[in-house]
Every structure is written in C-alpha cells, then in structure tokens.
Write a protein that holds these residues in place. Sequence first.
Motif: not given
Length: 232
Positions: A207-210, A88-93, A96-100, A67-72
């Motif tokens: 998120d960054c550490i994840g 954008a990193m803190k956005d709950l949604n 596409i970058a996070g999914i990729f 989840d942290g990777l996706a937000d990052w």
Amino acid sequence: MRNIIPFMTRVPIRGDFEKARNEVWAFPLLAIITSSLPTLILYLDLPMKNILAILSLYSIIGLLHLDGLADWADGIMVKGDRERKIEAMKDLNTGIAGIFAVVMVLFIQIYSLNHLPFYAIFLAELNSKYAMLLALATKKPLGSGLGWYFMEKMNKRQLAVGTLLYSILIFPIGFYNPKAIFSVVGLLVGAYVMKVSIDNFGGLNGDCIGAIAEITRAGTLLLMAFVFMLLE
C-alpha cells in the motif's frame, strides 16, 4: 523484463511471478509502456485529451496503486499509535481520507496536464516507477506481503541498473527542453512519502509503495506545471 510487465501492468502477456522480483531494475523501462498511449493522446491533441490520457494510463497500469493510495491515506490520517494506523490501513473499507486522496491525485494530474507538453506524462511515469525502485531499496519491509517479497531480492546491482536506465531516459528530454529536467525534483515528493510512511508505520508495504507511485506522479506533474507556467 518480460516477467515484470504482467505484474505491473494489465498487458496480457504471461510471466513468472517468482522471476519478476529479479527484474525490478526494469521499472524505469515500464514507463515507456505505461505512458505510450497517454502520450499519443496528448500529442494528437484529442478532445478532452487530459481526461482521456489519465483514463488510458489507468487502463494500462490498473487501479492497484490507487487502491494502495486510499488504504495508505486512511492509515496516515487516523489518530492513534502505530498499531492503530496499520490496522486502519489494512481495513478493507475505504474511509473519507482514502477517497479524498484518490480524488485529489486524479484532479491534480488532469489539471496539471493543461499546462504541460505532451511528453510530461512520460516524465511523471518515469519518476513514479523509479520512486518505487527507491522505495524497495530502503529495505524496510512492513509485514511479509508484496513489499517484503520484492525487497528480499532488491540489491545494489538492481538499483544501479535502474538508476542508469532512469538517467538514460530522462536526460535526452532535458536537452530537448531544459525546463523538463525540473521533473527530477518530483522525486523529492516520493522521498517525502517514504519518510512519512516509515515514521507512521515503521516500514513500507504494498500500500505504501502504491501511494509512493501515485503521489510521485501527481507531484511531478504539479511541480512541472508550476515551473512551465513560471518560466513561459
């Protein structure tokens, strides 16, 4: 170490959250716990072992780092200034970058295991956990969340003990198979993610550490697969 286990894994034991941040030195030891079942699956050469190994890994560590990777990734890829990226990193949604990013990390891990010995997942997890320790040692918190909470108690003693444990765990496998020592290079992947994070966000948060944990593990497996295929 007992207090860090329930925080960093899904192992059902009780721990003191306040004491957990005094035990980050034990991160390398966590790799033994988190990689035990995946390593066994690979060793037994079960059908669809790669997929089962990765599924068992995440059943132990949970999906917090993914989840942290996706937000990052969402924050890194958005155009704009630092504030826009953090927003954008803190956005709950999840974008596409996070999914990729999540799909690629999972694919790389599953594919790389095709070309590696059963103990490679342990080495990758060891790098992942040690990279998290190094990230906390930067003492560059972003905000006042979990990253700051653990960095506040990070010190030279914890880093030294963690580094010693990392060395003790990795070098016996290097003597068993010299090619395996190339897994150390995977830490450069984690260092690069740290640099990218600090350059884009000005510091490191949970998120960054994840993201550092996930990308370091995947990068280690990919680099090891390349070396093993090249030298076989």
